[in-house]
Design a protein around this motif. Structure first.
Motif, PDB file in Angstrom:
ATOM      1  N   VAL A  92     -31.095  -9.330 -52.089  1.00  0.00           N
ATOM      2  CA  VAL A  92     -30.933 -10.162 -53.293  1.00  0.00           C
ATOM      3  C   VAL A  92     -31.944  -9.699 -54.336  1.00  0.00           C
ATOM      4  O   VAL A  92     -33.138  -9.970 -54.208  1.00  0.00           O
ATOM      5  N   PRO A  93     -31.484  -8.997 -55.370  1.00  0.00           N
ATOM      6  CA  PRO A  93     -32.410  -8.485 -56.393  1.00  0.00           C
ATOM      7  C   PRO A  93     -33.163  -9.612 -57.099  1.00  0.00           C
ATOM      8  O   PRO A  93     -32.640 -10.724 -57.261  1.00  0.00           O
ATOM      9  N   GLU A  94     -34.400  -9.300 -57.527  1.00  0.00           N
ATOM     10  CA  GLU A  94     -35.192 -10.302 -58.242  1.00  0.00           C
ATOM     11  C   GLU A  94     -34.555 -10.678 -59.577  1.00  0.00           C
ATOM     12  O   GLU A  94     -34.841 -11.737 -60.140  1.00  0.00           O
ATOM     13  N   SER A  95     -33.691  -9.799 -60.091  1.00  0.00           N
ATOM     14  CA  SER A  95     -33.021 -10.058 -61.369  1.00  0.00           C
ATOM     15  C   SER A  95     -31.816 -10.988 -61.237  1.00  0.00           C
ATOM     16  O   SER A  95     -31.179 -11.336 -62.231  1.00  0.00           O
ATOM     17  N   THR A 155     -31.150 -17.486 -54.681  1.00  0.00           N
ATOM     18  CA  THR A 155     -32.236 -17.340 -55.647  1.00  0.00           C
ATOM     19  C   THR A 155     -32.643 -18.696 -56.206  1.00  0.00           C
ATOM     20  O   THR A 155     -33.834 -18.993 -56.363  1.00  0.00           O
ATOM     21  N   THR A 156     -31.642 -19.525 -56.483  1.00  0.00           N
ATOM     22  CA  THR A 156     -31.911 -20.853 -57.038  1.00  0.00           C
ATOM     23  C   THR A 156     -32.669 -21.725 -56.044  1.00  0.00           C
ATOM     24  O   THR A 156     -33.662 -22.374 -56.401  1.00  0.00           O
ATOM     25  N   VAL A 157     -32.224 -21.720 -54.804  1.00  0.00           N
ATOM     26  CA  VAL A 157     -32.867 -22.567 -53.794  1.00  0.00           C
ATOM     27  C   VAL A 157     -34.309 -22.110 -53.543  1.00  0.00           C
ATOM     28  O   VAL A 157     -35.210 -22.938 -53.369  1.00  0.00           O
ATOM     29  N   MET A 158     -34.550 -20.800 -53.548  1.00  0.00           N
ATOM     30  CA  MET A 158     -35.920 -20.308 -53.365  1.00  0.00           C
ATOM     31  C   MET A 158     -36.813 -20.740 -54.531  1.00  0.00           C
ATOM     32  O   MET A 158     -37.988 -21.074 -54.348  1.00  0.00           O
ATOM     33  N   LYS A 159     -36.248 -20.761 -55.734  1.00  0.00           N
ATOM     34  CA  LYS A 159     -37.006 -21.229 -56.899  1.00  0.00           C
ATOM     35  C   LYS A 159     -37.266 -22.728 -56.806  1.00  0.00           C
ATOM     36  O   LYS A 159     -38.365 -23.208 -57.111  1.00  0.00           O
ATOM     37  N   VAL A 160     -36.256 -23.479 -56.376  1.00  0.00           N
ATOM     38  CA  VAL A 160     -36.411 -24.922 -56.190  1.00  0.00           C
ATOM     39  C   VAL A 160     -37.526 -25.203 -55.183  1.00  0.00           C
ATOM     40  O   VAL A 160     -38.345 -26.110 -55.372  1.00  0.00           O
ATOM     41  N   ALA A 161     -37.573 -24.415 -54.107  1.00  0.00           N
ATOM     42  CA  ALA A 161     -38.614 -24.595 -53.090  1.00  0.00           C
ATOM     43  C   ALA A 161     -40.005 -24.474 -53.701  1.00  0.00           C
ATOM     44  O   ALA A 161     -40.898 -25.272 -53.398  1.00  0.00           O
ATOM     45  N   LYS A 162     -40.190 -23.489 -54.576  1.00  0.00           N
ATOM     46  CA  LYS A 162     -41.496 -23.345 -55.239  1.00  0.00           C
ATOM     47  C   LYS A 162     -41.789 -24.548 -56.120  1.00  0.00           C
ATOM     48  O   LYS A 162     -42.924 -25.035 -56.184  1.00  0.00           O
ATOM     49  N   THR A 163     -40.751 -25.029 -56.812  1.00  0.00           N
ATOM     50  CA  THR A 163     -40.925 -26.179 -57.704  1.00  0.00           C
ATOM     51  C   THR A 163     -41.405 -27.400 -56.936  1.00  0.00           C
ATOM     52  O   THR A 163     -42.237 -28.171 -57.428  1.00  0.00           O
ATOM     53  N   ILE A 164     -40.879 -27.601 -55.720  1.00  0.00           N
ATOM     54  CA  ILE A 164     -41.292 -28.770 -54.925  1.00  0.00           C
ATOM     55  C   ILE A 164     -42.394 -28.413 -53.921  1.00  0.00           C
ATOM     56  O   ILE A 164     -42.665 -29.162 -52.984  1.00  0.00           O
TER      57      ILE A 164
END
Length: 699
Positions: free
Chosen positions: A288-291, A459-468
């Motif tokens: 999964v590319p960072e972009s 990618t979205t779920v990994m970002k959500v994890a950081k947010t919470i």
């Protein structure tokens, strides 16, 4: 160039520019020293300012260079700081946002320091099992005072610049700027102001004194040793600060260097550095590319207001994200939200949360008994009973009402996410989000990737994890995913050893002494012994060839499900969580052995630890072989953040490398050859044998 050079009138600006935190790797150190030499060679330059580009002055040394040839390349950080100190022209550190580790040590080598308010100042090396290795233990006590400096060094925690500037007699900062935005302008004015002042002040020339040095350092050493008994670095920090007081500066610097090198070779430091990198690597998914774009998550819905649903909801409320909880009845909603409020009120009583914050968070929460009211949510997380029939009903409802592109997540801990996705017409939007109880406290989030799960969803779920503020680890689909699949093998060995002759208390004591937060039997009592019983009954049907001790089944047949029933492997008094040895369990185990014709034998603590930990290691190797986890460090992060594996040992696979794969495989074969042993269980995973033959580590 990772350190840019520019002139502003008669002042040379050297800007560290090595994203993301201007780490002081070899190229940056080299560029910095070249900039200092260039400014000194230019007759028109009267002063030098060092600052950092972006959102950091400097986050410190590049720890990726540790134990690599680059670490020895000159100039090292000591040489850099010496170049700064020996500059014939004043060097001013213009500090902002982040100034940590080697970044702070570099600034302490400058002649002057001006800091923006709000800058995070720290020497966090102790968190990596190290100590400041470029003069931090020698210079900071001279600049900030011995006690303040030692507190910072031993804790590793950041302190805001304006608080440090208030310390009585501090020489750390010569000036605070009005703001980050005006820092460069104010640093330039300050540089012009001190350009002609001589001699140039050096922190190394300041005294480091304490009126009661002997008593203070002994007290500090005893305190630190008691708190950090499994970590050698904090006590060594005390030794080094004591050297700053009692030795000449250069002798203290040499002593610090010796201690740093010794600590870097310890298994504890290797484990902590492994965990540091593992946490950052967990968010990187190989294919999964960072972009990859992310979906916007503005509203969240949670199905279920029970213990898990409430805890999951609190994570999002804490992050300022509105949540709607759906339940089947108003009574269940009232009960669940009442528990959430009670949890927040407990934080208020402890001073961890302000009352207005509590009200703000609860104001973001809404409740409903209708699926229609959650149809506009961007993310919905199902947290209902762990039964495939129940999940099927929920996901068919969600598929019918949720807007296109909404993420449909299941909090399942073991069930097949692909099968759950198959209940919908949008399997690409389905994912597992396995939170750990209590969900508002535990750091781990297992993100279970289904066969059809879309990359942008991941990618979205990994970002959500950081947010919470969760550590998210991606797992493929299998029974139990990463964590619970491994813990089942660990629990099998725990039960087997009780059958063979150990007591539950002995097993728990041995693994807790090893460093686990809780032994397998106390853990089972906390989670509920009926959960493991249900899994075993499923195994008896699905995999009858597997060998399981029946002693746990007999315990459950008595209704001893753990703390929730007041009795499990231990006895519990009403309102208390203390695990008390149970004569009922002792009698049950003895009868089980007699009925099974087992003569109990004495089992040593080393065998207990070896069998429990290597059961985890072997299953982890299978998980890697199958591609359920993409890298070994992901498995270690699961166990460090979700299962209480001791941090200073780095996780099961890091620990296996520390012990040596030859020793691990040899012990496994020995366990499998003992009388009555399950030889099939102890067959080393092919990956272990392959890596051993190739002379390669697991991590």
């Amino acid at each position: 160039m990772t350190a840019r050079y520019a002139l502003h009138g008669a002042v040379a600006f050297i800007t560290l520019d090595n994203p993301p935190v201007n780490g002081l790797g070899y190229e940056t150190r080299k560029s910095l020293c070249e900039g200092i030499e260039r400014a000194n060679a230019d007759a028109a330059v009267t002063a030098i300012i060092i600052t950092g580009a972006g959102k950091a002055f400097s986050g410190g040394a590049d720890i990726r260079e540790f134990n690599t040839p680059k670490m020895a390349l000159q100039p090292d950080l000591h040489a850099c700081i010496r170049t700064v100190e020996l500059s014939a022209k004043p060097v001013i550190a213009a500090i902002h946002t982040v100034c940590m580790g080697g970044g702070l040590e570099l600034s302490l080598g400058c002649h002057y320091r001006i800091a923006a308010p709000g800058a995070q100042i720290a020497l966090p090396e102790v968190k990596l099992g190290l100590l400041p290795g470029a003069g931090g233990t020698q210079r900071l006590p001279r600049a900030l005072g011995v006690e303040n400096a030692l507190n910072m060094i031993v804790s590793g925690e950041p302190v805001k610049s304006e608080l440090l500037a208030m310390a009585p007699g501090q020489k750390l900062f010569d000036k605070l700027s009005k703001s980050v935005e005006t820092l460069a302008e104010e640093a330039l004015a300050f540089a012009n102001e001190v350009a002609d002042k001589r001699p140039l002040p050096l922190v190394r020339n300041l005294p480091a004194t304490h009126a009661e040095a002997d008593g203070y350092f002994q007290f500090a050493r005893n305190t630190v040793r008691a708190v950090a008994k499994n970590f050698p670095a904090p006590v060594k920090c005390v030794d080094c600060v004591e050297a700053a007081v009692k030795k000449p500066f250069d002798d203290g610097l040499n002593f610090e260097k010796e201690q740093f090198i010794a600590l870097m070779m310890t298994p504890e430091s290797k484990a902590l550095r492994h965990a540091f990198f593992g946490e950052r690597a967990a968010s990187k998914i190989p294919d999964v590319p960072e972009s990859t774009p992310v979906r916007e998550i503005r509203k969240v819905a949670v199905i279920g207001a029970g213990t898990m649903g409430g805890g999951i909801s609190m994570n999002f409320l804490n992050a300022g994200i509105p949540v709607t909880i759906l339940e089947m009845s108003a009574e269940a909603l009232e009960r669940g939200t009442g528990i959430m409020r009670k949890n927040y009120e407990g934080q208020v009583k402890k001073g961890k949360l302000k009352q207005e914050k509590l009200e703000q968070r609860m104001a973001l929460l809404s409740t409903t008994t209708s699926y229609e009211d959650i149809k506009d949510a961007d993310l919905v997380i199902e947290a209902v009973f762990e039964d495939m029939g129940v999940k099927e009903k929920v996901f068919k409802h969600l598929d019918a009402v949720m807007k296109p592109g909404a993420i449909l997540a299941s909090n399942t801990s073991t069930l097949d996410v692909n099968k759950i996705a198959g209940f919908t017409q949008r399997p690409q939007d389905v994912v597992g989000m396995h939170f750990f109880s209590p969900a508002n406290v535990m750091k781990l989030l297992e993100v279970v990737r289904g066969a059809a799960t879309a990359k942008d969803l991941l990618t979205t779920v990994m970002k959500v994890a950081k947010t919470i503020r969760k550590t998210a680890v991606v797992s493929g689909v299998c029974d139990g995913f990463i964590g619970n699949r491994m813990i089942e093998q660990y629990s099998r060995q725990a039960l087997q050893m009780v059958e063979e002759g150990a007591s539950p208390e002995q097993v728990d004591r041995a693994i807790e002494k090893f460093g686990f937060a809780m032994g397998p039997f106390r853990m089972s009592d906390l989670a509920g012994n009926d959960i493991g019983w249900a899994i075993r009954k499923r195994r008896y049907v699905e995999q009858p060839e597997l060998k399981y001790s029946k002693v746990g089944d007999k315990l459950c047949e008595l209704g001893r499900f753990g703390q929730k029933t007041g009795a499990g492997w231990y006895d519990y008094q009403p309102g208390k969580r203390d695990a008390l040895p149970s004569p009922v369990v002792k009698e049950l185990v003895e009868k089980h052995r007699k009925d099974a014709g087992i003569t109990p034998r004495k089992i040593g603590n080393d065998e207990i630890v070896g069998r429990l930990v290597y059961a985890l290691v072997n299953e982890a190797a299978h998980i890697l072989e199958e591609g359920i986890a993409s890298k070994a460090s992901d498995i270690d992060m699961v166990y460090l953040t979700g299962y209480g594996f001791p941090l200073w040992r780095g996780g099961p696979l890091c620990y296996a490398d520390t012990m040596g794969l030859h020793n691990v495989v040899t012990d496994m074969k020995r366990f499998g050859s003992q009388p009555g042993a399950d030889a099939a269980f102890w067959t080393p995973a092919p990956l272990l044998l392959k890596l051993l033959a190739e002379g390669k580590p697991l991590v």
